[in-house]
Design a protein around this motif. Structure first.
Motif, short mmCIF file in Angstrom:
data_model
loop_
_atom_site.label_atom_id
_atom_site.label_comp_id
_atom_site.label_asym_id
_atom_site.label_seq_id
_atom_site.Cartn_x
_atom_site.Cartn_y
_atom_site.Cartn_z
N GLY A 59 28.90 4.63 -54.43
CA GLY A 59 27.76 3.75 -54.70
C GLY A 59 28.07 2.64 -55.69
N GLU A 60 29.36 2.41 -56.02
CA GLU A 60 29.66 1.33 -56.98
C GLU A 60 29.34 -0.03 -56.36
OE1 GLU A 60 33.73 1.06 -58.74
OE2 GLU A 60 32.57 0.90 -60.59
N SER A 61 28.74 -0.89 -57.12
CA SER A 61 28.30 -2.19 -56.60
C SER A 61 29.49 -3.15 -56.51
CB SER A 61 27.24 -2.80 -57.53
OG SER A 61 27.85 -3.15 -58.76
N VAL A 62 29.27 -4.24 -55.75
CA VAL A 62 30.31 -5.28 -55.63
C VAL A 62 30.62 -5.86 -57.00
CG1 VAL A 62 30.70 -7.62 -54.76
CG2 VAL A 62 29.81 -5.87 -53.23
N GLN A 63 29.59 -6.15 -57.78
CA GLN A 63 29.83 -6.77 -59.09
C GLN A 63 30.59 -5.83 -60.02
OE1 GLN A 63 26.36 -8.67 -60.83
NE2 GLN A 63 26.79 -10.52 -59.63
N ASP A 64 30.22 -4.55 -60.03
CA ASP A 64 30.96 -3.61 -60.90
C ASP A 64 32.40 -3.48 -60.43
OD1 ASP A 64 28.74 -3.27 -62.43
OD2 ASP A 64 28.40 -1.16 -61.94
N THR A 65 32.59 -3.45 -59.11
CA THR A 65 33.96 -3.31 -58.58
C THR A 65 34.83 -4.48 -59.03
OG1 THR A 65 33.13 -2.06 -56.69
CG2 THR A 65 35.32 -3.01 -56.46
N VAL A 66 34.34 -5.71 -58.94
CA VAL A 66 35.20 -6.84 -59.33
C VAL A 66 35.40 -6.90 -60.85
CG1 VAL A 66 34.67 -8.25 -57.32
CG2 VAL A 66 33.46 -8.66 -59.41
N ARG A 67 34.39 -6.47 -61.62
CA ARG A 67 34.60 -6.41 -63.08
C ARG A 67 35.77 -5.47 -63.39
NH1 ARG A 67 29.64 -7.74 -66.47
NH2 ARG A 67 27.96 -7.66 -64.97
N VAL A 68 35.80 -4.33 -62.69
CA VAL A 68 36.84 -3.34 -62.94
C VAL A 68 38.20 -3.86 -62.45
CG1 VAL A 68 37.64 -1.05 -62.22
CG2 VAL A 68 35.24 -1.39 -62.88
N VAL A 69 38.22 -4.38 -61.23
CA VAL A 69 39.50 -4.82 -60.66
C VAL A 69 40.06 -6.01 -61.45
CG1 VAL A 69 40.61 -5.71 -58.57
CG2 VAL A 69 38.96 -3.85 -58.40
N ALA A 90 29.82 -11.87 -56.34
CA ALA A 90 30.87 -11.32 -57.20
C ALA A 90 31.38 -12.35 -58.21
CB ALA A 90 32.02 -10.79 -56.35
N THR A 91 31.42 -13.62 -57.82
CA THR A 91 31.94 -14.65 -58.75
C THR A 91 31.07 -14.75 -60.01
OG1 THR A 91 30.67 -16.47 -57.76
CG2 THR A 91 32.90 -16.09 -56.91
N GLU A 92 29.82 -14.31 -59.91
CA GLU A 92 28.91 -14.47 -61.07
C GLU A 92 29.36 -13.63 -62.26
OE1 GLU A 92 24.97 -13.74 -59.47
OE2 GLU A 92 25.21 -15.35 -58.01
#
Ligand code: CP
Length: 359
Positions: free
Chosen positions: A81-91, A111-113
């Motif tokens: 259930g991880e969101s797109v925004q959380d995933t890109v913050r992590v990656v 995600a760019t936000e």
């Protein structure tokens, strides 16, 4: 931060720089080997891919960099259930640049936000596919020696074909382009591309019902697959799936120097008997995709914090709590993205993330 989400995120001079660098990489591959050593590319693919993911991987390897990521989101914490925004913050903690494909439209823009590293849209639903566009532009340049002045026929699934939408947007930056749209009624080009791109920028276009009537006019024939995975109704797919097939008899009607492009994969819309025709450029196009993605990675990392190469900033989103994007496949109907809109020059209100018409 410079990202590539939509082809119009690049100015014409920036597109020219990327195409020109790709040509230099082709001519002098050894000069660029090792230029990205110690840099890391993350490939986050929430939707299947062969060419885009592997060409990004191959491109980064040729530059001496490293690649990490996933080719199936079910093997990542997205399945929890991880969101797109959380995933890109992590990656962004692990990689210098992210290439992301997502079945949800607008996911990469959302995600760019929050991203701390450049994001490259490797395809979002049926919306946009800007790195395929760079591949297509490089291929046209190499096959014909020019992009200005071409007549290009788009054939097949122009409704869901994100590569078509993106290429028409990019071609609006070139001179004297003529577009011919060859599609059944069910698969016609969306109005937002006709109105907001062709009509606004003055690209002449016409819609025709058969390939035969226009083959002799074309400098480029851009074939597309009917995208089964985008249809909500299987009967509708069955009605249109075999609409247009390119064969040797139809190739005989074309100019000697026409180039046939296809983003691939193909199903049955180009018969294999066409493959040996020197005008069939679609496998050369695949290899161009690797070179242009090398050039894009180099340029995005060079431009990422350069204010001269920012994102286009001439629009501010309209926020209206009463309005909703009608597209079930838009990020704002799938994650907690805000419902934001942009007003076009002709007064239409469109979703900020997926371009669907709202009012
Ligand atoms: N052209 C293209 O996007 O192919 P893939 O779906 O295999 O990446």
């Amino acid at each position: 931060m410079k990202h590539l989400i939509d082809p119009t995120d690049l100015t014409k001079p920036e597109i020219d720089e990327i195409i020109s660098l790709a040509q230099d990489i082709i001519a002098h591959r050894e000069r660029y080997q090792g230029s990205m050593s110690h840099k890391k590319l993350a490939t986050l693919f929430y939707e299947p891919s062969t060419r885009t993911r592997l060409s990004f991987t191959s491109a980064m390897m040729e530059l001496g960099g490293n690649v990490l990521g996933f080719s199936d989101a079910r093997s990542s914490s997205v399945s929890k259930g991880e969101s797109v925004q959380d995933t890109v913050r992590v990656v962004g903690c692990f990689a210098d640049v992210i290439a992301m494909r997502h079945h949800i439209e607008g996911a990469q823009l959302y995600a760019t936000e929050v991203s701390t590293v450049p994001i490259i849209n490797a395809g979002d639903g049926s919306h946009s596919h800007p790195t395929q566009t760079l591949t297509d532009l490089l291929t046209i340049q190499r096959e014909l020696g020019h992009i200005d002045g071409i007549t290009i026929g788009f054939c097949g699934d122009l409704r869901f074909g994100r590569t078509v939408h993106s290429l028409i947007k990019a071609l609006s930056r070139y001179k004297d382009i003529k577009v011919i749209l060859i599609a059944p009624d069910e698969l016609k080009l969306p109005d937002y591309i006709k109105q907001d791109v062709c009509e606004r920028t003055g690209i002449p276009y016409r819609e025709v019902a058969t390939m035969e009537e226009v083959m002799g006019e074309l400098d480029v024939l851009y074939m597309t697959r009917v995208q089964k995975e985008r249809f909500l109704d299987e009967d509708e797919f069955d009605r249109v799936k075999d609409s247009f097939v390119l064969d040797a008899a139809r190739m005989a009607l074309a100019k000697e120097k026409m180039a046939v492009l296809h983003p691939l994969p193909r199903v049955n819309e180009i018969l294999t008997e066409v493959d040996a025709d020197p005008r069939a450029a679609y496998f050369r196009q695949v290899e161009n995709g690797k070179f242009v993605r090398e050039a894009l990675i180099v340029k995005l990392l060079e431009w990422k914090d350069d204010p001269e190469h920012g994102m286009p900033s001439d629009e501010t989103p309209v926020e209206d709590p009463e309005l909703r994007c009608p597209n079930k496949k838009c990020i704002c109907n799938n994650e907690h993205a805000p419902h934001r809109f942009r007003r076009t020059e002709n007064g239409v209100l469109r979703c900020w993330y997926c371009d669907s018409k709202v009012r």
